[in-house]
Design a protein around this motif. Structure first.
Motif: not given
Length: 538
Positions: A352-353, A400, A416-417, A425
């Protein structure tokens, strides 16, 4: 005795086949015709065994083989000069050799060293491939040094070989003439008695005729020097080499264990497994077999990407490896097992992030296995028309994620979205805001992420669904009820159709339908959170 004769014949036949039948263009057989050949083996003179053996062998030799016949000690007693090339090397000489052997006498000395040298000279051994087969029952008796001669002929010859068959010699005696064969790359066969001879024949006659190799190029590849060969998951790229040594046209791409036939010429061969490669220039010559070893100087790295300590591996996690010599990093997904050039590997895991980077040293021939923790929590986002009510699961749903802390200009950094219900997420720990959109409704939902924590973030849209029908309309548009200071109402959404349905925050709205003749009609409607409102504008 007949069996023994057949055994001797088989031994000489072996020599003829393995040496001059297949390896040499011309051969001279030298027969010891000294007086000692009258000695017997199992009651039969060795000279008779030799004659019968020659006769049997020569019947089996191909007619186009060029065979000559030389003898010593067959004309004079006590002479070291009694050496004669009776039949010069020629095709179809079998009958002539058999007749010569059958008619000769056995009475002289053993100048075997001089005889071998004369035979080599007759074969033009310094110019052509040459083989001499010596059959003797005694040692040198004329002062020659067979060991030294072997070295001399080997050094001066183009491709000279001497094969020696000894009759009735002791082991120590055999060593004194075996060097003649060994120093030229030939074979010495000891036959001191019938039993030993038979054992020798079992060993030699059973050996198959040397076959033409099925393949002429059989490379192997290893991770490190001394390792076992790699047989699976590797690849071979073979190119023609250009005149300047660069890669030319591709010849073949093969996988795993490779055995092939390459035409004579210059090649560049690349062995690789994973991200490791080894390249060699190879020159292929006719009638040669090549077994080059490729050393990748590489190790194996196994990475298990996990979101948190103790969590399952994430199959979609990106594993990015910047290895020594890489033009650009390689990307893998999920559990990654890859061969890499030895050295420091810069490995980045992305879930993911979340992202973590480590430098991992990998040694040649070694395997390093490691968990890499991205340090993220897992979030599942959904939107509900009203808390405790129906989940929004139609089109027009978007999420978002932004950082909770605003920048100096009052905006928030987008992280992120995603779109659709149950959006997932993976986020590093921290405070965030989820901006949820369902058609015309938009809300913000703050949340906090902790590493290893799984949470649902549900946005209460405080919205309903407005379904509008306007028969004959070309456009339907929804406005806020309140007008601004200039008397204008804010447009919230529209559709060029006779029907329009959208989620919208609870409240009062004006709906205007327009027709193609520019006529319009207006109606008002109240939407309640969690409810469906239907309106017809006519």
């Amino acid at each position: 005795m007949a069996g023994l004769a057949r055994s001797i014949a088989a031994a000489i036949l072996l020599l003829s086949m393995t040496t001059f039948g297949f390896a040499a263009s011309k051969v001279i057989i030298i027969l010891d015709a000294s007086g000692s050949m009258w000695a017997q083996i199992d009651g039969k003179p060795k000279l008779e065994i030799a004659r019968e053996s020659l006769r049997t062998v020569l019947q089996s030799v191909p007619g186009d083989d060029e065979i000559g016949f030389m003898a010593y000690g067959h004309r004079q007693k006590g002479s070291c000069e009694d050496i004669e090339l009776i039949v010069p090397p020629q095709a179809g000489s079998a009958s002539a050799i058999s007749a010569a052997a059958d008619s000769m006498k056995f009475l002289g000395k053993t100048p075997l060293t001089a005889a071998v040298k004369q035979a080599a000279q007759a074969l033009k051994y310094t110019e052509e491939k040459a083989t001499v087969v010596l059959i003797t029952d005694g040692l040198e008796t004329c002062g020659g040094d067979p060991c030294a001669l072997g070295k001399e002929l080997e050094a001066a010859g183009v491709d000279f070989t001497a094969d020696v068959v000894g009759f009735g010699l002791t082991a120590d005696e055999g060593k004194q003439i075996a060097c003649l064969a060994e120093n030229t790359g030939g074979k010495y066969i000891q036959a001191s008695d019938e039993k030993a001879l038979q054992e020798a024949l079992v060993e030699t006659v059973a050996a198959p005729e040397p076959a033409k190799p099925e393949f002429n190029f059989m490379p192997t590849v290893v991770l490190a020097e001394g390792d076992d060969p790699i047989t699976d998951g590797n690849a071979w790229e073979i190119y023609k080499a250009t005149s300047d040594g660069a890669r030319g046209d591709s010849v073949a791409t093969e996988y795993g264990t490779y055995k092939g036939n390459l035409e004579p010429g210059d090649y560049i061969v690349v062995a690789h497994k994973g991200e490791a490669r080894s390249e060699q220039k190879v020159k292929i010559e006719a009638a040669q077999v090549y077994k080059p070893l490729f050393i990748l100087n590489a190790g194996t790295l196994i990475i298990h990407p996990r979101p948190s300590e103790g969590a399952d591996v994430v199959d979609g996690a990106a594993v990015v490896i910047d290895y020594p010599g890489a033009d650009h990093p390689a990307t893998y997904y999920g559990t990654t097992k890859v061969v890499l050039p030895a050295g420091d590997e810069k490995v980045t895991v992305k879930i993911g992030q979340g992202e973590v980077t480590e430098t991992i040293p990998v040694a040649a021939g070694k395997t390093i296995e490691k968990d890499m923790i991205a340090g993220v929590g897992h979030v599942v986002a959904n939107a509900y028309y009203v808390a405790g009510g129906d989940k929004a699961d139609a089109s027009g749903i978007g999420f978002k994620v932004v950082k909770a802390k605003k920048k100096i200009d009052g905006t928030r950094e987008e992280v992120t979205y995603a779109y659709g219900p149950d959006s997932k997420f993976d986020l590093p720990p921290g405070d965030y805001v989820l901006i949820a959109t369902v058609d015309l409704a938009v809300v913000e939902q703050p949340f906090t992420v902790k590493v290893g924590e799984l949470q649902d973030v549900n946005a209460d849209m405080k919205a309903g669904v407005l379904a509008i029908t306007a028969p004959g309309a070309s456009k339907i548009e929804i406005f806020e009820m309140e007008k601004d200071i200039n008397g204008n109402r804010k447009s919230l959404g529209y559709a060029y159709d006779q029907k329009y349905q959208a989620a919208i925050p609870a409240g009062d709205y004006a709906v205007v339908s327009e027709k193609s003749d520019n006529s319009s009609k207006e109606a008002t409607v109240t939407v309640k959170a969690g409810d469906r409102a239907e309106l017809t504008v006519q």
